[in-house]
Design a protein around this motif. Structure first.
Motif, mmCIF file in Angstrom:
data_model
loop_
_atom_site.group_PDB
_atom_site.id
_atom_site.type_symbol
_atom_site.label_atom_id
_atom_site.label_comp_id
_atom_site.label_asym_id
_atom_site.label_seq_id
_atom_site.Cartn_x
_atom_site.Cartn_y
_atom_site.Cartn_z
ATOM 1 N N LYS A 30 0.675 -1.108 -0.066
ATOM 2 C CA LYS A 30 0.215 0.264 0.269
ATOM 3 C C LYS A 30 0.777 1.556 -0.222
ATOM 4 O O LYS A 30 1.486 1.308 0.549
ATOM 5 C CB LYS A 30 -0.507 -0.276 1.365
ATOM 6 N N SER A 47 -3.488 1.852 5.534
ATOM 7 C CA SER A 47 -3.908 0.515 6.243
ATOM 8 C C SER A 47 -3.862 -0.942 5.155
ATOM 9 O O SER A 47 -3.393 -0.246 4.229
ATOM 10 C CB SER A 47 -5.316 0.588 6.126
ATOM 11 N N SER A 49 -4.188 -4.980 4.638
ATOM 12 C CA SER A 49 -4.749 -6.165 5.300
ATOM 13 C C SER A 49 -4.193 -7.317 3.960
ATOM 14 O O SER A 49 -3.754 -7.223 2.699
ATOM 15 C CB SER A 49 -6.620 -6.183 4.263
ATOM 16 N N GLU A 81 -5.320 -3.155 14.898
ATOM 17 C CA GLU A 81 -5.990 -3.959 14.749
ATOM 18 C C GLU A 81 -7.649 -3.274 13.812
ATOM 19 O O GLU A 81 -7.469 -2.637 14.706
ATOM 20 C CB GLU A 81 -6.120 -4.948 15.393
ATOM 21 N N ALA A 83 -9.778 -2.000 10.540
ATOM 22 C CA ALA A 83 -9.605 -0.140 9.643
ATOM 23 C C ALA A 83 -10.056 0.809 11.135
ATOM 24 O O ALA A 83 -10.432 0.611 11.723
ATOM 25 C CB ALA A 83 -10.553 -0.037 8.925
ATOM 26 N N THR A 118 -8.292 -12.756 7.701
ATOM 27 C CA THR A 118 -7.778 -11.901 6.854
ATOM 28 C C THR A 118 -7.767 -10.746 7.948
ATOM 29 O O THR A 118 -8.811 -10.345 8.622
ATOM 30 C CB THR A 118 -8.713 -11.273 5.432
ATOM 31 N N THR A 120 -6.729 -6.668 8.965
ATOM 32 C CA THR A 120 -6.387 -5.117 8.416
ATOM 33 C C THR A 120 -4.919 -4.467 9.719
ATOM 34 O O THR A 120 -5.652 -5.063 10.439
ATOM 35 C CB THR A 120 -7.927 -4.429 8.108
ATOM 36 N N THR A 122 -3.704 -1.035 10.813
ATOM 37 C CA THR A 122 -3.801 0.532 10.877
ATOM 38 C C THR A 122 -2.447 1.305 11.173
ATOM 39 O O THR A 122 -2.331 1.049 12.451
ATOM 40 C CB THR A 122 -4.713 1.144 10.946
#
Length: 157
Positions: A30, A47, A49, A81, A83, A118, A120, A122
């Motif tokens: 990203k 962020s 994932s 952990e 978004a 999955t 994510t 941030t």
């Protein structure tokens, strides 16, 4: 997996052994080329994932190319952990942000996955005082990526 395992001539490398080795980049990188600012209220900066697998270790890396404050301050970055900036904190990092010069900041954290799902992560930031500007461009890119380190030794506290 035992670190520094000795493989002997004629031995067969099994799928189970191979599955212990690192797998490299675990998610698309990203990036942001858009200049951003943050103040004394925590703000999500970037962020990512990725599909974590229980028992594997992941190196999470965040690179901010240019930080400068409206006054000299401390920038506090957190890997969270989920978004946004309300999730559980994995780790907290601090960087001294000058007002007269710019500084580059790199933060890393090793996550030992305990579940397969999955995930994510941030990178959030908050300034001690004033405003911090994260100057970004096509040649000064903010990056966040995850590297699969394999199943070797798991760091615990």
């Amino acid at each position: 997996m035992t670190i520094n395992s000795t493989f002997v001539v004629g031995a067969t490398l099994t799928a189970a052994q191979q599955n212990n080795f690192p797998r490299g980049i675990a998610a698309d990188i990203k990036k942001s080329e858009t200049t951003d600012t943050y103040t004394t209220t925590e703000k999500a900066m970037l962020s990512i994932s990725f599909p974590q697998i229980s028992g594997r270790n992941y190196l999470i890396t965040f690179i901010e190319p240019n930080l400068q404050g409206s006054a000299a301050t401390t920038g506090t970055y957190r890997f969270r952990e989920g978004a946004g900036v309300s999730g559980s904190i994995y780790n907290t990092f601090r960087v001294q942000v000058p007002s007269a010069n710019q500084v580059t900041a790199t933060f890393q954290y090793v996550l030992a996955a305990t579940t397969s799902s999955t995930l994510t992560i941030t990178a959030g930031a908050v300034a001690g005082t004033g405003t911090v500007t994260a100057t970004r461009s096509s040649s000064q890119i903010c990056n966040m990526f995850v590297t699969d380190l394999g199943t070797g030794y798991v760091y615990t506290t």
